[in-house]
Scaffold this active site. Structure first.
Site, PDB file in Angstrom:
ATOM      1  N   TYR A   1       0.335   5.221  -9.149  1.00  0.00           N
ATOM      2  CA  TYR A   1      -0.825   5.796 -10.018  1.00  0.00           C
ATOM      3  C   TYR A   1      -1.147   7.165  -9.624  1.00  0.00           C
ATOM      4  CZ  TYR A   1      -1.083   0.928 -11.794  1.00  0.00           C
ATOM      5  OH  TYR A   1      -0.816  -0.125 -12.481  1.00  0.00           O
TER       6      TYR A   1
ATOM      7  N   VAL B   1     -12.258  -3.192  10.040  1.00  0.00           N
ATOM      8  CA  VAL B   1     -10.983  -3.974  10.937  1.00  0.00           C
ATOM      9  C   VAL B   1     -11.708  -4.702  11.636  1.00  0.00           C
ATOM     10  CG1 VAL B   1      -9.015  -4.071  12.161  1.00  0.00           C
ATOM     11  CG2 VAL B   1      -9.253  -2.532  10.407  1.00  0.00           C
TER      12      VAL B   1
ATOM     13  N   CYS C   1      -7.773   5.938   6.397  1.00  0.00           N
ATOM     14  CA  CYS C   1      -6.463   5.607   6.945  1.00  0.00           C
ATOM     15  C   CYS C   1      -5.548   6.601   6.523  1.00  0.00           C
ATOM     16  CB  CYS C   1      -6.164   4.229   6.432  1.00  0.00           C
ATOM     17  SG  CYS C   1      -7.206   3.105   7.450  1.00  0.00           S
TER      18      CYS C   1
ATOM     19  N   ASN D   1       1.595   3.627   6.137  1.00  0.00           N
ATOM     20  CA  ASN D   1       0.894   4.292   5.413  1.00  0.00           C
ATOM     21  C   ASN D   1       1.304   5.663   4.939  1.00  0.00           C
ATOM     22  OD1 ASN D   1      -1.082   2.320   5.465  1.00  0.00           O
ATOM     23  ND2 ASN D   1      -2.341   3.442   7.001  1.00  0.00           N
TER      24      ASN D   1
ATOM     25  N   LYS E   1       3.222   0.968  11.508  1.00  0.00           N
ATOM     26  CA  LYS E   1       1.904   1.164  11.037  1.00  0.00           C
ATOM     27  C   LYS E   1       1.838   2.445  10.465  1.00  0.00           C
ATOM     28  CE  LYS E   1      -2.163   0.827   9.447  1.00  0.00           C
ATOM     29  NZ  LYS E   1      -2.587  -0.160   8.145  1.00  0.00           N
TER      30      LYS E   1
ATOM     31  N   GLY F   1      -7.607   9.264  -0.152  1.00  0.00           N
ATOM     32  CA  GLY F   1      -8.770   9.504   0.607  1.00  0.00           C
ATOM     33  C   GLY F   1      -9.027   8.353   1.786  1.00  0.00           C
TER      34      GLY F   1
END
Ligand SMILES: NC(=O)c1ccc[n+]([C@@H]2O[C@H](COP(=O)([O-])OP(=O)(O)OC[C@H]3O[C@@H](n4cnc5c(N)ncnc54)[C@H](O)[C@@H]3O)[C@@H](O)[C@H]2O)c1
Length: 440
Positions: free
Chosen positions: A257, A11, A266, A214, A210, A263
């Protein structure tokens, strides 16, 4: 604008380079002397498409500096962007030591007003903690100085990080200080010229956004993985189901998918960290517990298929295509390939593995593993192999030389953890084909 980026990882390096590319003067700080030395020698420590040329161009122009000098980094930017790691602790919570160390360093050295914005993924309440740590350091120096804290979570994806930074879907700014908001708006203005994508919100909302983003994406993946496994049992084909549901605009095609589980650095840690925060708040997220559990099991699905086909794996060699947790990155943190390799080796098999970018990372990880060989090409991995396991969806695996593959494999068996091939075509080519959730 003068900007300091603290932490020069995926990042920090991408953000620093892209911010410099818009004309800012960026000071990238890291505590890892080796990483800074490499960067200063012109080496890019991570694989990220498009990054190298941006780094070189801006370094040459004098707009991008890499250093371990903390005092100089604090002095440089009115804007201090924290982009250090927040790895998982034993109990699943985000380990905040690096974020707080970065904040402390700012407090120890700041001489004037600063905006301290956290790009790292951090639990709700971190901005308050960052502020109090900085103020504590200022008190030790008998100073009273104004500062603004903000949450500015980063949504870039590894493998497309430059593109994501340059063309963001949204820029979330959690902040209550109008001067700081104006500065951050100015910083991001070059990346959203056709319409404003800045969302200003409360600091806590930004921090939670955030994790919620995720976790939502991870939930879609685990959902599809469970449905894929069910499709196998019921004689349905998950590809047909995926198209059938993705066409509904309320659902959409993204992140549907099935595969070998998510993995990377994050999703796994963020799902667990949000679970931990929720449990601590007395509001456990039952859904996320299931998302995590499904994912752990899914990482072993390919091994299950291999061990059912080859009940005696001792002495067998399995070729593994793809080691990175996804295509276009060299990141192997929490990669599903690691679980598969561990299971194969524990069952007595040898592994010949290839990845277009993560080979160097894998060589470090498996330096002492005598049954794991990392090779230089996809075809080298096949040499002497009994079967092939495909783990990462790299472009170069999509259309291999199937006749050559069949001729080299001792058994023409492909265990496809990414559903890259058409089962009908594979059958016509004479392969035993084991995808995820497909009718074969
Ligand atoms: N990797 C991604 O795709 C991604 C995307 C969005 C958000 N994030 C979040 O961003 C944060 C950083 O992730 P990353 O993948 O870039 O991590 P990383 O491990 O690649 O990089 C972190 C860097 O910070 C440095 N560092 C640690 N403590 C420091 C300190 N006190 N001062 C200066 N440098 C210090 C480390 O040496 C390392 O180079 C995490 O919170 C992560 O969850 C990551």
């Amino acid at each position: 604008m003068k900007v300091t980026v603290i932490g020069t990882g995926y990042v920090g390096l991408v953000s620093g380079a892209c911010l410099a590319d818009a004309g800012n003067t960026v000071f990238c700080l890291d505590v890892d002397q080796g990483k800074i030395d490499r960067l200063n020698r012109g080496e890019i420590p991570i694989f990220e498409p498009g990054l190298e040329s941006i780094v070189k161009r801006n370094e040459a122009a004098g707009r991008l500096v890499f250093s371990t000098d903390v005092a100089a980094s604090v002095a440089h930017g009115e804007l201090q962007l924290i982009a250090v790691g927040t790895p998982p602790s034993e109990d699943g919570s985000a380990d905040m030591q690096h974020v707080l160390a970065a904040a402390r360093a700012i407090g120890r050295h700041m001489q004037s007003w600063k905006v301290v914005a956290t790009k790292s993924t951090v639990p709700v309440g971190t901005a308050d903690q960052v502020k109090s740590v900085i103020e504590e350091e200022l008190r030790k120096r008998n100073l009273k100085m104004d500062l603004a804290v903000a949450s500015n979570p980063e949504f870039l994806k590894e493998g497309a990080a430059v593109e994501d930074f340059m063309r963001p879907d949204r820029i979330v700014i959690g902040c209550e200080d109008s001067r700081a908001i104006a500065l951050l708006r100015q910083l991001y203005a070059p990346y959203q010229r056709n319409h404003d994508r800045v969302m200003v919100m409360g600091v806590r909302s930004a921090e939670l956004t955030k994790y919620a983003a995720n976790s939502m994406l991870a939930t879609r993946i685990s959902f599809m993985n469970e449905v894929a496994n069910l499709a196998e049992s019921l004689g349905a084909d998950i590809e047909e189901v995926r198209r059938g549901i993705g066409s509904d605009p309320r659902i959409g095609y993204h992140f549907l998918y099935p595969g070998v589980g998510f993995g990377g650095s994050c999703f796994p840690k963020d799902v667990r960290a949000l679970q931990k925060s929720a449990a601590d708040a007395g509001r456990p997220l039952r859904l996320l517990a299931a998302v995590h559990e499904v994912n752990e099991a899914q990482k072993r699905v390919l091994f299950g298929k291999i061990s059912r086909r080859f009940p005696h794996l001792e002495g067998k060699t399995i070729a593994v295509w793809g080691l990175a947790f996804k295509a276009n990155t060299d990141d192997m943190r929490e990669a599903s390939s690691r679980v598969l390799i561990e299971d194969l080796v524990a069952a007595g098999a040898s592994v010949r593995a290839y990845d277009p970018a993560a080979g160097h990372e894998a060589r470090k990880l498996y330096a002492d593993a005598k049954n794991v060989t990392i090779v230089e090409s996809a075809m080298q991995a096949i040499d002497g192999a009994d079967a092939l396991a495909l783990v990462t969806e790299w472009q170069e695996f999509r259309s291999p030389d199937f006749p050559a593959l069949k001729a080299r494999l001792k058994t023409p068996a492909i265990f496809d953890g990414r559903n890259l091939y058409d089962p009908v075509v594979m059958k016509s080519l004479g392969f035993e084909y084991y995808p995820i959730g497909r009718k074969t």
